[in-house]
Write an enzyme that holds these catalytic residues in place. Structure first.
Site, short mmCIF file in Angstrom:
data_model
loop_
_atom_site.label_atom_id
_atom_site.label_comp_id
_atom_site.label_asym_id
_atom_site.label_seq_id
_atom_site.Cartn_x
_atom_site.Cartn_y
_atom_site.Cartn_z
N ARG A 89 0.82 -1.23 0.00
CA ARG A 89 0.00 0.00 0.00
C ARG A 89 0.85 1.28 0.00
NH1 ARG A 89 -2.03 -3.31 -1.67
NH2 ARG A 89 -3.30 -4.86 -0.64
C1 LIG Z 1 -15.59 0.70 -0.10
C2 LIG Z 1 -14.09 0.78 -0.24
C3 LIG Z 1 -13.35 -0.37 -0.51
C4 LIG Z 1 -11.96 -0.29 -0.64
N1 LIG Z 1 -11.26 -1.44 -0.87
C5 LIG Z 1 -9.91 -1.37 -1.01
C6 LIG Z 1 -9.15 -2.56 -1.23
O1 LIG Z 1 -9.66 -3.66 -1.32
N2 LIG Z 1 -7.80 -2.44 -1.37
C7 LIG Z 1 -7.17 -1.23 -1.28
O2 LIG Z 1 -5.94 -1.18 -1.42
N3 LIG Z 1 -7.87 -0.09 -1.07
C8 LIG Z 1 -9.22 -0.13 -0.93
N4 LIG Z 1 -9.93 1.02 -0.69
C9 LIG Z 1 -9.23 2.32 -0.61
C10 LIG Z 1 -9.28 3.15 -1.92
O3 LIG Z 1 -10.36 2.78 -2.71
C11 LIG Z 1 -8.00 3.02 -2.74
O4 LIG Z 1 -6.92 3.42 -1.96
C12 LIG Z 1 -8.07 3.86 -4.04
O5 LIG Z 1 -7.14 3.37 -4.95
C13 LIG Z 1 -7.84 5.35 -3.83
O6 LIG Z 1 -7.98 6.01 -5.10
P1 LIG Z 1 -8.60 7.48 -5.17
O7 LIG Z 1 -8.54 7.93 -6.60
O8 LIG Z 1 -9.92 7.52 -4.54
O9 LIG Z 1 -7.53 8.30 -4.34
P2 LIG Z 1 -7.82 9.46 -3.26
O10 LIG Z 1 -8.51 8.88 -2.10
O11 LIG Z 1 -8.43 10.63 -3.93
O12 LIG Z 1 -6.32 9.83 -2.87
C14 LIG Z 1 -5.52 8.87 -2.19
C15 LIG Z 1 -4.04 9.29 -2.37
O13 LIG Z 1 -3.70 9.22 -3.75
C16 LIG Z 1 -3.17 10.49 -4.17
N5 LIG Z 1 -3.56 10.69 -5.58
C17 LIG Z 1 -4.81 10.78 -6.10
N6 LIG Z 1 -4.72 10.95 -7.44
C18 LIG Z 1 -3.39 10.99 -7.74
C19 LIG Z 1 -2.64 11.16 -8.95
N7 LIG Z 1 -3.22 11.34 -10.15
N8 LIG Z 1 -1.29 11.13 -8.86
C20 LIG Z 1 -0.65 10.93 -7.68
N9 LIG Z 1 -1.30 10.78 -6.51
C21 LIG Z 1 -2.66 10.81 -6.55
C22 LIG Z 1 -3.81 11.52 -3.24
O14 LIG Z 1 -3.04 12.70 -3.18
C23 LIG Z 1 -3.77 10.75 -1.93
O15 LIG Z 1 -2.47 10.81 -1.41
C24 LIG Z 1 -11.31 0.96 -0.52
C25 LIG Z 1 -12.06 2.12 -0.25
C26 LIG Z 1 -13.44 2.03 -0.11
C27 LIG Z 1 -14.22 3.29 0.18
#
Ligand SMILES: Cc1cc2nc3c(=O)[nH]c(=O)nc-3n(C[C@H](O)[C@H](O)[C@H](O)COP(=O)(O)OP(=O)(O)OC[C@H]3O[C@@H](n4cnc5c(N)ncnc54)[C@H](O)[C@@H]3O)c2cc1C
Length: 293
Positions: free
Chosen positions: A170
């Site tokens: 992660r």
């Molecule tokens: C219901 C649910 C289930 C989930 N299941 C899992 C799972 O099974 N496994 C898992 O690992 N995670 C899981 N997650 C967590 C989450 O979905 C992941 O971490 C997801 O990949 C985050 O992506 P995001 O675009 O929403 O990032 P954000 O939440 O918007 O940002 C997270 C981080 O990424 C950075 N970021 C965003 N976009 C960029 C970019 N273009 N370049 C560089 N950095 C960037 C942000 O600055 C921040 O540091 C879950 C979350 C939920 C709500």
């Protein structure tokens, strides 16, 4: 004086961030930017460096807890078509940093390209997933990354080959970079078989996580060899409530956000769960959710 007045075509002030997060919580961003091209992003980043404005990037906000007071500086969101495209060529998928992760997963499966199907049902964008090396016990996104195009906080745009990036559990070495585009490599497989596998994984995920609810978010990383939810259940913390934030009975590594919930409630709940889990099970839970500021 407004430090970013020259960028008013794509930068707004005091924009509420709650609507851009999965939890629908959090105060405003001092500046909120949606650049329409790489050039606009690069010149904004250069200006922010000159003005000493902190820049953060938000994807789908599915791993973010933003404080009720909001954040100072600039929050960038990659919503323009330039950052959202998905193309397949010779078994490689090229996707914009702002593209939906779920669309990349289904595209790969339909094309008979195996490797990302284990990520089905995880909310987020390509950039957010790569930054945090999102994954499950069926694999992490980092394993499929071939090449990235990134912007540094100085506005310099670079291509990074696989060997120049490290992915951990992660984590990645991409802090302080904005992922603009990613190329993914795959193993060819029969699309029908692959599709069946993805459907099974989707059913398993739906059975174990409250993913249909936009108001439930994942809290902690799984400690090695165990599920964070099992440890929280073992500590007897299912259903623990602080204000409008409640530990899910069914999936204890998820917090349910009720309508009157604040970010402060979630923060307090996280503190209590960590303290109680450490005391009762001798396990240090590591927060997976990122907190701003
Ligand atoms: C219901 C649910 C289930 C989930 N299941 C899992 C799972 O099974 N496994 C898992 O690992 N995670 C899981 N997650 C967590 C989450 O979905 C992941 O971490 C997801 O990949 C985050 O992506 P995001 O675009 O929403 O990032 P954000 O939440 O918007 O940002 C997270 C981080 O990424 C950075 N970021 C965003 N976009 C960029 C970019 N273009 N370049 C560089 N950095 C960037 C942000 O600055 C921040 O540091 C879950 C979350 C939920 C709500």
């Amino acid at each position: 004086m407004d430090k970013l007045a020259d960028f008013k075509k794509f930068v707004r002030r005091d924009v509420p961030l709650a609507m851009h997060t999965w939890f629908q919580l959090g105060g405003p961003a001092e500046y909120f930017a949606e650049p329409r091209s790489r050039e606009e992003l690069a010149s904004l980043l250069k200006r922010c460096r000159e003005e000493e404005l902190r820049v953060r990037v938000i994807g789908f906000g599915s791993n973010l807890l933003i404080s009720d007071e909001g954040v100072s500086g600039v929050v960038v969101r990659l919503t323009a078509p330039e950052f959202m495209g998905i193309r397949t060529e010779n078994g490689v998928i090229r996707a914009g940093g702002g593209a939906k992760l779920g669309r990349v997963v289904t595209t790969s499966v339909h094309e008979g390209l195996a490797g990302l199907e284990g990520l089905i049902g995880i909310p987020g964008t390509v950039g957010g997933a790569i930054q945090g090396n999102t994954g499950t016990n069926h694999g992490d996104i980092g394993e499929q990354v071939l090449r990235l195009t990134v912007a540094g906080m100085d506005g310099k745009i670079d291509a990074l080959d696989r060997e120049q990036i490290s992915f951990g559990h992660r984590t990645s070495t991409l802090d302080d970079m904005i992922v603009l585009e990613a190329e993914f490599q795959f193993t060819p497989e029969d699309p029908v078989e692959l599709s069946k596998r993805m459907q099974k994984l989707w059913i398993m995920r739906k059975a174990t996580q409250p993913i249909a609810m936009n108001c439930a978010g994942r809290l902690f990383a799984d400690p090695r060899g165990r599920h964070a939810g099992d440890v929280i259940a073992q500590a007897g913390l299912k259903g623990t409530r602080i204000g409008g934030a409640v530990i899910s009975e069914r999936s204890p590594n998820f917090v349910i956000i009720e309508p009157e919930c604040t970010a402060a409630d979630v923060h307090r709940l996280i503190e209590i769960v960590r303290e109680q889990v450490a005391e009762r099970t001798d396990t240090d839970l590591e927060l997976q959710l990122e907190c701003w500021p």
